[in-house]
Each structure stands twice: as C-alpha cells, then as structure tokens.
Design a protein around this motif. Structure first.
Motif, PDB file in Angstrom:
ATOM      1  N   ALA A  17      27.043  90.680  32.773  1.00 47.47           N
ATOM      2  CA  ALA A  17      27.486  89.661  31.815  1.00 47.47           C
ATOM      3  C   ALA A  17      26.320  89.004  31.078  1.00 47.47           C
ATOM      4  N   GLY A  18      25.093  89.277  31.481  1.00 45.73           N
ATOM      5  CA  GLY A  18      23.912  88.667  30.871  1.00 45.73           C
ATOM      6  C   GLY A  18      22.991  88.101  31.934  1.00 45.73           C
ATOM      7  N   ASP A  19      21.837  87.632  31.508  1.00 46.20           N
ATOM      8  CA  ASP A  19      20.848  87.086  32.434  1.00 46.20           C
ATOM      9  C   ASP A  19      21.228  85.679  32.877  1.00 46.20           C
ATOM     10  N   VAL A  20      20.948  85.382  34.138  1.00 40.66           N
ATOM     11  CA  VAL A  20      21.172  84.073  34.733  1.00 40.66           C
ATOM     12  C   VAL A  20      19.840  83.624  35.306  1.00 40.66           C
ATOM     13  N   ASP A  21      19.528  82.348  35.176  1.00 42.81           N
ATOM     14  CA  ASP A  21      18.346  81.793  35.817  1.00 42.81           C
ATOM     15  C   ASP A  21      18.789  81.099  37.094  1.00 42.81           C
ATOM     16  N   LYS A  27      18.702  77.171  44.700  1.00 39.50           N
ATOM     17  CA  LYS A  27      19.640  78.211  44.256  1.00 39.50           C
ATOM     18  C   LYS A  27      20.626  77.738  43.193  1.00 39.50           C
ATOM     19  N   GLY A  28      20.309  76.630  42.505  1.00 39.25           N
ATOM     20  CA  GLY A  28      21.110  76.206  41.362  1.00 39.25           C
ATOM     21  C   GLY A  28      21.020  77.259  40.268  1.00 39.25           C
ATOM     22  N   LEU A  29      22.010  77.283  39.387  1.00 42.80           N
ATOM     23  CA  LEU A  29      22.091  78.307  38.340  1.00 42.80           C
ATOM     24  C   LEU A  29      22.076  77.682  36.952  1.00 42.80           C
ATOM     25  N   TRP A  30      21.290  78.260  36.060  1.00 46.52           N
ATOM     26  CA  TRP A  30      21.289  77.885  34.647  1.00 46.52           C
ATOM     27  C   TRP A  30      21.885  79.051  33.866  1.00 46.52           C
ATOM     28  N   LEU A  31      22.952  78.755  33.123  1.00 48.21           N
ATOM     29  CA  LEU A  31      23.641  79.780  32.350  1.00 48.21           C
ATOM     30  C   LEU A  31      23.612  79.424  30.876  1.00 48.21           C
ATOM     31  N   ASP A  32      23.218  80.380  30.051  1.00 48.89           N
ATOM     32  CA  ASP A  32      23.260  80.184  28.606  1.00 48.89           C
ATOM     33  C   ASP A  32      24.709  80.145  28.147  1.00 48.89           C
ATOM     34  N   ILE A  33      24.942  79.613  26.966  1.00 50.47           N
ATOM     35  CA  ILE A  33      26.293  79.405  26.457  1.00 50.47           C
ATOM     36  C   ILE A  33      27.145  80.670  26.458  1.00 50.47           C
ATOM     37  N   ASP A  38      31.856  84.580  31.123  1.00 51.77           N
ATOM     38  CA  ASP A  38      31.908  85.958  31.623  1.00 51.77           C
ATOM     39  C   ASP A  38      31.371  86.099  33.039  1.00 51.77           C
ATOM     40  N   ILE A  39      30.566  85.166  33.484  1.00 49.88           N
ATOM     41  CA  ILE A  39      29.900  85.310  34.782  1.00 49.88           C
ATOM     42  C   ILE A  39      30.798  84.916  35.952  1.00 49.88           C
ATOM     43  N   LYS A  40      31.918  84.244  35.689  1.00 50.92           N
ATOM     44  CA  LYS A  40      32.781  83.783  36.784  1.00 50.92           C
ATOM     45  C   LYS A  40      33.190  84.922  37.715  1.00 50.92           C
ATOM     46  N   LEU A 105      34.270  77.282  41.163  1.00 54.35           N
ATOM     47  CA  LEU A 105      34.939  77.319  39.861  1.00 54.35           C
ATOM     48  C   LEU A 105      35.685  78.632  39.646  1.00 54.35           C
ATOM     49  N   SER A 106      35.153  79.700  40.175  1.00 50.02           N
ATOM     50  CA  SER A 106      35.769  81.016  39.961  1.00 50.02           C
ATOM     51  C   SER A 106      36.969  81.260  40.876  1.00 50.02           C
ATOM     52  N   GLU A 107      37.150  80.413  41.879  1.00 46.29           N
ATOM     53  CA  GLU A 107      38.241  80.585  42.840  1.00 46.29           C
ATOM     54  C   GLU A 107      39.246  79.454  42.702  1.00 46.29           C
ATOM     55  N   ARG A 108      40.284  79.672  41.917  1.00 46.53           N
ATOM     56  CA  ARG A 108      41.341  78.665  41.787  1.00 46.53           C
ATOM     57  C   ARG A 108      42.315  78.811  42.947  1.00 46.53           C
ATOM     58  N   THR A 109      42.512  77.722  43.656  1.00 43.02           N
ATOM     59  CA  THR A 109      43.445  77.740  44.775  1.00 43.02           C
ATOM     60  C   THR A 109      44.818  77.268  44.307  1.00 43.02           C
ATOM     61  N   LEU A 110      45.813  77.416  45.160  1.00 43.77           N
ATOM     62  CA  LEU A 110      47.153  76.918  44.853  1.00 43.77           C
ATOM     63  C   LEU A 110      47.107  75.410  44.630  1.00 43.77           C
TER      64      LEU A 110
END
Length: 123
Positions: A17-21, A27-33, A38-40, A105-110
């Motif tokens: 999906a692209g580069d991630v910092d 282990k925090g993540l910086w994601l470009d716009i 797409d990274i979820k 964020l990528s895991e939506r629960t009931l």
C-alpha cells in the motif's frame, strides 16, 4: 525522520500500500495521506508494537509533525471507534498512530458497530 512521541528514529517499512515510517523504539506509525486508508488491511504486518506502550504514549499530545516540524499535530477521534485517538497534520495531512491503534482501527467489533448508531442518533 524522528518520532513525534519519543524522539527516536523512524524506519521505513515497505508495504504493497506504500511506505510507512515506524518508530524503532515505541513502534508508533507515521502514514502519509495516501497510505492511511489502504494500510488498514495490512495493520497486523506493520503495527508490531505493544498496545499498552502505545496507550501510555497516547496521553502525550501537543506534538510536532515529523514531516513538517513547524506544524502541530491535531488530535482526532475516530467517529466509528471513539476510543481511538490519533494525530493528524493540518499541513501535509499525514497521521500518527501510537502502537496498537492502527490494528484496533482495522478491527471493527460488534460493539463498535452498535456504538456507531448511537453516535449518529445523538448528532
């Protein structure tokens, strides 16, 4: 690039999906716009940090953007999962996720699904 939360170095992680910092320490993540939506689906591969450490660092705000250091990041709350707080740059629109936040964020629960209806009704 330096981590906006702990000031450690960030490493580049290449994904389809692209580069991630990713911070080498917290282990925090910086994601470009263009990457953050797409990274979820790849969250488990890049969000490798300890969620408890991320939760502790989540209390740190008033941080500068690692891409445009003269900009302060704005704290945002996910409307579907309001327990997730992330930071976004008003200039470059990049986003910072503490360890564990992108996976959450990528895991939506009931429960998240049901809460989304109560948020809509109150608005």
């Amino acid at each position: 690039m330096q981590c906006p939360k702990c000031n450690s170095s960030m490493e580049k992680v290449k994904t389809p999906a692209g580069d991630v910092d990713r911070c080498i320490s917290c282990k925090g993540l910086w994601l470009d716009i263009l990457v953050h939506e797409d990274i979820k689906k790849l969250a488990a591969d890049v969000d490798t940090g300890d969620a408890a450490t991320g939760a502790k660092l989540n209390t740190t705000d008033q941080i500068n953007c690692p891409s445009c250091p003269s900009s302060k990041l704005i704290r945002m709350v996910d409307p579907i999962q309001p327990h997730i707080w992330l930071e976004s740059c008003p200039t470059c629109y990049g986003r910072f996720f503490d360890a564990g936040e992108l996976t959450d964020l990528s895991e939506r629960t009931l429960g998240d699904f049901i809460k989304s209806f109560s948020v809509v009704e109150r608005s």
